[in-house]
Design a protein around this motif. Structure first.
Motif, PDB file in Angstrom:
ATOM      1  N   PRO A  51      50.179  38.853  41.972  1.00 25.15           N
ATOM      2  CA  PRO A  51      49.223  37.578  41.386  1.00 25.15           C
ATOM      3  C   PRO A  51      50.599  37.234  40.055  1.00 25.15           C
ATOM      4  O   PRO A  51      50.336  37.633  39.167  1.00 25.15           O
ATOM      5  N   SER A  52      51.305  36.181  40.195  1.00 23.38           N
ATOM      6  CA  SER A  52      52.416  35.519  39.299  1.00 23.38           C
ATOM      7  C   SER A  52      50.649  35.248  37.774  1.00 23.38           C
ATOM      8  O   SER A  52      50.993  35.099  37.028  1.00 23.38           O
ATOM      9  N   ASP A  53      49.441  34.646  38.116  1.00 19.49           N
ATOM     10  CA  ASP A  53      48.192  34.169  36.846  1.00 19.49           C
ATOM     11  C   ASP A  53      48.422  35.375  36.614  1.00 19.49           C
ATOM     12  O   ASP A  53      47.834  36.153  37.053  1.00 19.49           O
ATOM     13  N   PRO A  54      48.557  35.854  35.057  1.00 10.20           N
ATOM     14  CA  PRO A  54      47.715  36.567  34.468  1.00 10.20           C
ATOM     15  C   PRO A  54      46.412  37.066  34.191  1.00 10.20           C
ATOM     16  O   PRO A  54      46.326  38.648  34.694  1.00 10.20           O
ATOM     17  N   GLU A  55      45.654  35.478  35.057  1.00  9.75           N
ATOM     18  CA  GLU A  55      44.600  36.096  34.756  1.00  9.75           C
ATOM     19  C   GLU A  55      43.897  36.680  35.878  1.00  9.75           C
ATOM     20  O   GLU A  55      43.275  37.346  36.338  1.00  9.75           O
ATOM     21  N   GLN A  56      44.898  36.092  37.487  1.00 12.17           N
ATOM     22  CA  GLN A  56      44.453  37.125  38.658  1.00 12.17           C
ATOM     23  C   GLN A  56      44.886  37.788  38.923  1.00 12.17           C
ATOM     24  O   GLN A  56      44.434  39.212  39.461  1.00 12.17           O
ATOM     25  N   ARG A  57      45.828  38.353  37.767  1.00 11.03           N
ATOM     26  CA  ARG A  57      46.528  40.150  38.305  1.00 11.03           C
ATOM     27  C   ARG A  57      45.744  41.169  37.842  1.00 11.03           C
ATOM     28  O   ARG A  57      46.224  42.200  37.751  1.00 11.03           O
ATOM     29  N   GLN A  58      45.280  40.090  35.796  1.00 10.71           N
ATOM     30  CA  GLN A  58      44.017  41.528  35.486  1.00 10.71           C
ATOM     31  C   GLN A  58      43.084  41.745  36.616  1.00 10.71           C
ATOM     32  O   GLN A  58      42.442  42.734  36.711  1.00 10.71           O
ATOM     33  N   ALA A  59      42.018  40.793  37.354  1.00  7.16           N
ATOM     34  CA  ALA A  59      41.236  40.080  38.443  1.00  7.16           C
ATOM     35  C   ALA A  59      41.646  41.274  39.747  1.00  7.16           C
ATOM     36  O   ALA A  59      40.926  42.183  39.880  1.00  7.16           O
ATOM     37  N   SER A  60      42.933  41.080  39.832  1.00 13.63           N
ATOM     38  CA  SER A  60      42.891  42.730  40.180  1.00 13.63           C
ATOM     39  C   SER A  60      43.724  43.881  40.622  1.00 13.63           C
ATOM     40  O   SER A  60      42.488  44.682  41.082  1.00 13.63           O
ATOM     41  N   ALA A  61      43.602  43.713  39.357  1.00 14.74           N
ATOM     42  CA  ALA A  61      43.328  45.003  38.241  1.00 14.74           C
ATOM     43  C   ALA A  61      42.205  45.465  38.337  1.00 14.74           C
ATOM     44  O   ALA A  61      41.848  46.991  38.578  1.00 14.74           O
ATOM     45  N   ASP A  62      41.314  44.906  37.855  1.00 10.54           N
ATOM     46  CA  ASP A  62      40.246  44.790  37.674  1.00 10.54           C
ATOM     47  C   ASP A  62      39.246  45.575  38.557  1.00 10.54           C
ATOM     48  O   ASP A  62      38.306  46.176  38.845  1.00 10.54           O
ATOM     49  N   ALA A  63      40.004  44.810  39.870  1.00  8.90           N
ATOM     50  CA  ALA A  63      38.779  44.925  41.148  1.00  8.90           C
ATOM     51  C   ALA A  63      39.065  46.699  41.450  1.00  8.90           C
ATOM     52  O   ALA A  63      38.247  47.192  42.331  1.00  8.90           O
ATOM     53  N   THR A  64      40.267  46.654  41.002  1.00  6.76           N
ATOM     54  CA  THR A  64      40.979  48.260  41.528  1.00  6.76           C
ATOM     55  C   THR A  64      40.178  49.248  40.831  1.00  6.76           C
ATOM     56  O   THR A  64      39.980  50.166  41.731  1.00  6.76           O
ATOM     57  N   CYS A  65      40.375  49.327  40.216  1.00  7.14           N
ATOM     58  CA  CYS A  65      39.554  50.396  39.097  1.00  7.14           C
ATOM     59  C   CYS A  65      38.160  50.400  39.474  1.00  7.14           C
ATOM     60  O   CYS A  65      37.280  51.578  39.318  1.00  7.14           O
ATOM     61  N   ALA A  66      37.144  48.667  39.576  1.00  6.49           N
ATOM     62  CA  ALA A  66      35.904  49.207  40.413  1.00  6.49           C
ATOM     63  C   ALA A  66      35.713  50.145  41.249  1.00  6.49           C
ATOM     64  O   ALA A  66      35.018  51.039  41.936  1.00  6.49           O
TER      65      ALA A  66
END
Length: 133
Positions: A51-66
């Motif tokens: 995701p190019s949007d920083p918030e969406q990129r962070q959300a994908s990382a957070d979901a992966t970590c969860a």
């Protein structure tokens, strides 16, 4: 294959100073799950497919970590799926699943998946969310 979180992000998610053993493997396995949740989602990406949007990129990382953290709670530190068995026998093929509430029982994996989905949904990454380009 896209891996949506780094071992350092995973360590931060877990509240650790350094990534735990098996972190890279666990994040690859969790990224497969996140990728399946994003399969038909529409969002802008960078040249690598993230995701190019920083918030969406962070959300994908957070979901992966969860997801990786939920598997870790279940005793599966690398995402190889070996966690839910308390015993396995080759002769006569006997498998015994762990009791609910014990490490490896898969009771925390479902909440992990629900949490990952919620993280992605709040970031507008879940398919069918109005306003996603």
């Amino acid at each position: 294959m896209l891996v949506y979180a780094t071992p350092d992000q995973y360590a931060e998610w877990l509240g650790l100073d350094a990534p735990p053993p098996g972190a890279a493997q666990a994040l690859r396995a969790a990224s497969t799950e996140v990728g399946s949740l994003l399969l038909t989602a529409r969002y802008a990406t960078d040249e690598d497919g993230y995701p190019s949007d920083p918030e969406q990129r962070q959300a994908s990382a957070d979901a992966t970590c969860a997801l990786a953290a939920a598997a870790r709670t279940d005793g599966d530190t690398t995402g190889d799926g070996a966690g839910p068995w308390s015993s396995v026998a080759i002769g006569s093929a006997q498998l015994t699943r762990r009791s609910p509430g014990t490490p490896g029982s898969s009771t925390s994996t479902t909440p992990g998946l629900a949490r990952a989905y919620a993280i992605l949904q709040l970031a507008g990454l879940v398919p069918g969310v109005p306003g996603v380009c």
